[in-house]
Write a protein that holds these residues in place. Structure first.
Motif, PDB file in Angstrom:
ATOM      1  N   HIS A 191       0.816  -1.220   0.000  1.00 54.21           N
ATOM      2  CA  HIS A 191       0.000   0.000   0.000  1.00 54.21           C
ATOM      3  C   HIS A 191       0.847   1.265   0.000  1.00 54.21           C
ATOM      4  N   PHE A 222     -13.037  -6.985  -8.505  1.00 54.62           N
ATOM      5  CA  PHE A 222     -13.884  -7.396  -7.388  1.00 54.62           C
ATOM      6  C   PHE A 222     -15.214  -7.806  -8.015  1.00 54.62           C
ATOM      7  N   MET A 235     -18.768  -6.824  -6.970  1.00 56.72           N
ATOM      8  CA  MET A 235     -19.067  -5.402  -6.826  1.00 56.72           C
ATOM      9  C   MET A 235     -19.383  -4.843  -8.209  1.00 56.72           C
ATOM     10  N   TYR A 293      -8.609   4.212  -3.568  1.00 55.03           N
ATOM     11  CA  TYR A 293      -8.543   3.978  -2.121  1.00 55.03           C
ATOM     12  C   TYR A 293      -7.394   4.728  -1.457  1.00 55.03           C
ATOM     13  N   GLN A 327     -21.366  -1.271   2.587  1.00 56.63           N
ATOM     14  CA  GLN A 327     -21.693  -0.911   1.204  1.00 56.63           C
ATOM     15  C   GLN A 327     -21.275   0.506   0.847  1.00 56.63           C
ATOM     16  N   MET A 347     -15.728   3.818   2.276  1.00 54.59           N
ATOM     17  CA  MET A 347     -14.525   3.348   1.629  1.00 54.59           C
ATOM     18  C   MET A 347     -13.911   2.188   2.426  1.00 54.59           C
ATOM     19  N   VAL A 348     -13.881   2.315   3.752  1.00 56.67           N
ATOM     20  CA  VAL A 348     -13.307   1.245   4.574  1.00 56.67           C
ATOM     21  C   VAL A 348     -14.156  -0.022   4.466  1.00 56.67           C
ATOM     22  N   ARG A 399     -15.956  -0.899   1.924  1.00 57.78           N
ATOM     23  CA  ARG A 399     -15.646  -1.500   0.617  1.00 57.78           C
ATOM     24  C   ARG A 399     -14.318  -2.233   0.666  1.00 57.78           C
ATOM     25  N   ALA A 400     -13.361  -1.660   1.387  1.00 59.18           N
ATOM     26  CA  ALA A 400     -12.050  -2.311   1.471  1.00 59.18           C
ATOM     27  C   ALA A 400     -12.170  -3.660   2.182  1.00 59.18           C
ATOM     28  N   ARG A 455     -14.774  -5.629   2.128  1.00 63.11           N
ATOM     29  CA  ARG A 455     -15.331  -6.568   1.148  1.00 63.11           C
ATOM     30  C   ARG A 455     -14.292  -6.919   0.092  1.00 63.11           C
ATOM     31  N   ALA A 456     -13.496  -5.925  -0.286  1.00 67.39           N
ATOM     32  CA  ALA A 456     -12.480  -6.152  -1.316  1.00 67.39           C
ATOM     33  C   ALA A 456     -11.480  -7.210  -0.860  1.00 67.39           C
ATOM     34  N   VAL A 506      -4.894  -0.967  -0.379  1.00 68.81           N
ATOM     35  CA  VAL A 506      -5.480  -1.278   0.924  1.00 68.81           C
ATOM     36  C   VAL A 506      -4.389  -1.844   1.834  1.00 68.81           C
ATOM     37  N   ASN A 507      -4.342  -1.329   3.056  1.00 67.28           N
ATOM     38  CA  ASN A 507      -3.436  -1.886   4.051  1.00 67.28           C
ATOM     39  C   ASN A 507      -4.122  -3.140   4.614  1.00 67.28           C
ATOM     40  N   ILE A 562      -6.887  -4.088   7.730  1.00 70.00           N
ATOM     41  CA  ILE A 562      -8.260  -4.542   7.496  1.00 70.00           C
ATOM     42  C   ILE A 562      -8.529  -5.843   8.259  1.00 70.00           C
TER      43      ILE A 562
END
Ligand SMILES: Nc1ncnc2c1ncn2[C@@H]1O[C@H](COP(=O)(O)OP(=O)(O)OP(=O)(O)O)[C@@H](O)[C@H]1O
Ligand SMILES: [Mg+2]
Lengths: 234, 293
Positions: free
Chosen positions: A71, A88, A91, A102, B159, B162-163, B165-166, B168-169, B182-183, B187
Motif C-alpha cells: 500500500h 472485485f 461489486m 482507495y 456498502q 470506503m473502509v 468496501r475495502a 469486502r475487497a 489497501v493496508n 483490514i
C-alpha cells in the motif's frame, strides 16, 4: 524513473529471477516480454511489494521501495493492473473504480478521475451499476485499466493486457495506452504478445528463465534475428 | 396460533444467532481464519455483562455499550498477538491456535467463576407484550430490535463507506486489494475487532434471557458453524438469514419433537447443506476465494 538492479527472487527453494536489472525512463512505454513462466509477473510483483526480493534493489524516483509494503508503493503512484484483471467480481463497475481511488493521494481526485475513465471507456459508464463479474473480457480489462487510472498512477504496470481478448480489441486498448502515455503517465507493458507490444513501445526487455536475454529500442528489436525466430515465428 | 407463536419466538432468538454467526463469518471471510474461540468471546461478554450487573447494578442493555467496546479491543489483541504472527503458517497451526485459545479461555472462566450457572434478574425479565393474541417476550423483542438496527448499520458501513468496501475487497480478491493500496493487515485487524464486537453485543442481548457458564461457548459456536455453512462462508448477510432460519427450526423442532433433539437436527442440516450446496444456500455463486482450512 524506475530502476531495478540485480534482483533475485525465489519462491521457497525455487529461484525464478536471477540478477535481473532493468530501467524505465519517465514518459515512455517500456515492454517486458517473454514466454510463459519467464518471470514477468514475478518481476512486477516484486515492484509492487507483493513478493519480497532476496537481494538487489528497486528504486522509484530515487527512493528504495524494495522493503516497502504494497500500500505504501501504491501511495507513491506505482500502480499494477494485474494479470487476469482480478476485479472485485461481486461489486459493481463503479465500486471497482471507486476502490481504485482507495489510496490517500487519489481520493481527492475521485470526481475528476472517474470522469476521465468514463470518457475513455464510455461502455463502463453505461454499465456502471452492473457486477464486474458479469462483464465481457474486454469490458473487464477496461474496468481493470480504469481502476488503475483511478489511483493517480505515475507508473502504470499492465500485466497481460491481451490475454483472452480478440486481436482487434487488443489493438484498440493498446492505442488507448498510447493516449494514456501522452497524458504523462509512464507505462510498463508486460506481454507475451511481442509484435503488437513492440509496435507501441519505446524500449523493450525480453526475459528468458528469469534473466534479461535481449534488450533494446523497440524498433531495433523488431529486426532482431533471435527474437524474430523465437517469438515472432519468422 | 401455537405454531405462529413458536415461529415468532424462533425468529427473535434467531436474531441473536445471526449476530454471533455474522461475527464468525466476518472473521472467516476476511482474515480466512476459523475462530474456534468465537463462542468463548460470547461467554466472556456474558460474564462481563453479569459483572456489570452484579457489581455495578448496571442493566445488560446499558452495559452492552461498554461490552461491545471491550470485545472489539479483545478482538484487536487476539488478531495482533495470536493470529497475525501465524498468518503464513499452515492451516493446522491456525486451527490449533484458536482451538487452544478456546480451551484456555474456558478453563480461565472455570477457575474464576466455577461451573455455576449465573444469571441476572431484571424487572422486564418475564414481561410479555400481546400482539394480536400472540404473547411476545419483551427482552427477546428488544434484543431483536437491536440486532436489526445493527445489521442495517453494518450493511450501510460495508456498502457505502470506503473502509467498508475495502473489507469486502479483501474478502473477495486479496491481491487486487493490495494493488489498490489497501493496508490489508489493518483490514484484518478491523475485521477481527468487528467480528468479536458483534459476538459481544450478542452476549449482552442474550444475558437477560439466558444463564452463563464456562462451556456455554461450545454449544453456541456449533450453531454459528451451522449458520455459516447454511448462509455461505464469508457471506455476511447469508449468515443473517441463516441465523433466523436456525432460530425458527430450533423452536419448531422443540415443539414438534423434543428440545433435546435440537443438536441432532443442526447436524442433519449441516451435513445436508454440505452435501447438496456446499457454497451455502444464500450464496450467489462461488463467492469469495476458497477459505483456506
Ligand atoms: N506464488 C508462487 N509460488 C511458487 N512459484 C511461483 C509463484 N508464482 C510464480 N511461480 C513460478 O515462478 C515462475 C515464473 O512465473 P511468473 O508468473 O513470474 O511468469 P510469467 O512470465 O508471468 O508467466 P506468464 O506469461 O505465464 O504469466 C514460474 O515457474 C512459476 O511457476
Ligand atoms: Mg505472468
Amino acid at each position: 524513473m524506475l530502476k531495478i538492479e540485480q534482483i533475485n527472487l525465489s519462491y521457497g527453494e525455487i529461484q525464478v529471477l536471477w540478477d535481473m536489472s532493468l530501467q524505465i525512463p519517465e514518459g515512455q512505454i517500456v515492454a517486458l516480454l517473454g514466454a510463459n513462466s519467464a518471470g514477468k509477473s514475478s518481476t512486477i510483483n516484486a515492484i509492487s511489494g507483493i513478493e519480497k526480493i532476496s537481494s538487489g534493489r528497486i528504486t522509484f524516483q530515487g527512493k528504495d521501495i524494495s522493503k516497502m509494503a504494497p500500500h505504501e508503493i501504491v501511495e507513491l503512484g506505482v500502480i499494477q493492473v494485474p494479470e487476469g484483471r482480478k476485479l472485485f467480481n461481486f461489486m459493481t463497475i463503479e465500486e471497482n473504480l471507486l476502490l481504485g481511488a482507495y489510496s490517500k493521494h487519489a481520493r481527492k481526485d475521485i470526481k475528476k478521475n472517474i470522469r476521465r475513465v468514463y470518457d475513455m471507456f464510455p461502455i463502463l459508464e453505461e454499465r456502471k451499476d452492473q457486477l464486474a463479474g458479469d462483464m465481457s473480457g474486454g469490458q473487464q480489462q477496461m474496468c481493470a485499466i480504469g481502476r488503475g487510472l483511478m489511483s493517480n498512477p505515475k507508473l502504470l504496470i499492465i500485466d497481460e493486457l491481451s490475454l483472452g481478448l480478440a486481436p482487434i480489441l487488443v489493438q484498440e486498448l493498446l492505442r488507448t495506452l498510447t493516449t494514456i502515455k501522452d497524458e504523462g503517465i509512464t507505462i510498463m507493458l508486460v506481454e507475451q504478445n511481442v509484435k503488437q507490444s513492440l509496435a507501441i513501445s519505446n524500449y523493450a526487455y525480453v526475459l528468458e528463465n528469469g534473466r534479461v536475454a535481449i534488450q533494446g529500442d523497440a524498433a531495433q528489436l523488431t529486426e532482431d534475428p533471435h527474437l524474430k525466430k523465437a517469438y515472432l515465428g519468422m | 396460533m401455537m405454531i405462529l407463536q413458536t415461529l415468532i419466538s424462533g425468529i427473535l432468538l434467531g436474531g441473536i444467532y445471526a449476530l454471533i454467526s455474522m461475527g464468525l463469518n466476518m472473521i472467516l471471510g476476511v482474515v480466512r481464519i476459523i475462530n474456534f474461540a468465537h463462542g468463548e468471546f460470547l461467554m466472556i461478554a456474558m460474564y462481563l455483562s453479569y459483572i456489570f450487573y452484579a457489581w455495578g447494578g448496571m442493566d445488560p442493555y446499558v452495559s452492552a455499550i461498554f461490552i461491545v467496546i471491550i470485545l472489539f479491543v479483545l478482538g484487536l489483541i487476539t488478531q495482533k498477538g495470536l493470529i497475525e504472527p501465524i498468518l503464513d503458517k499452515p492451516a493446522s497451526t491456525k486451527i490449533f491456535a484458536t482451538l487452544g485459545l478456546s480451551i484456555v479461555l474456558q478453563n480461565l472462566a472455570l477457575m474464576i467463576f466455577d461451573a455455576n450457572y449465573l444469571s441476572v434478574t431484571t424487572p422486564y425479565q418475564s414481561s410479555v407484550v400481546n400482539l394480536l393474541g400472540i404473547a411476545i417476550s419483551v427482552p427477546r423483542l428488544v434484543s431483536f430490535g437491536v440486532v436489526i438496527a445493527i445489521v442495517i448499520l453494518l450493511y450501510l458501513f460495508l456498502q457505502k463507506t470506503m473502509v467498508g468496501r475495502a473489507i469486502r475487497a479483501v474478502s473477495m480478491q486479496r491481491q487486487a486489494a493490495y494493488l489498490v493500496g489497501v493496508n490489508v493487515k489493518r483490514i484484518y485487524l478491523l475485521a477481527f475487532g468487528i467480528g468479536t464486537a458483534l459476538v459481544g453485543l450478542a452476549g449482552s442481548m442474550l444475558m437477560p434471557i439466558y444463564s452463563v457458564y464456562p462451556t456455554l461457548g461450545a454449544s453456541f459456536v456449533l450453531i454459528a458453524f451451522v449458520v455459516v455453512v447454511l448462509g455461505g462462508m464469508g457471506n455476511m448477510f447469508g449468515a443473517f438469514y441463516g441465523g433466523l432460519m436456525i432460530g425458527v427450526i430450533e423452536s419448531l423442532a422443540g415443539v414438534i419433537f423434543s428440545p433435546g433433539l435440537k443438536e441432532v437436527i443442526y447436524f442433519i442440516i449441516f451435513i445436508l447443506v454440505l452435501l447438496i450446496k456446499p457454497t451455502g444456500i444464500f450464496s450467489k455463486g462461488k463467492g469469495s476465494e476458497a477459505v483456506g482450512l
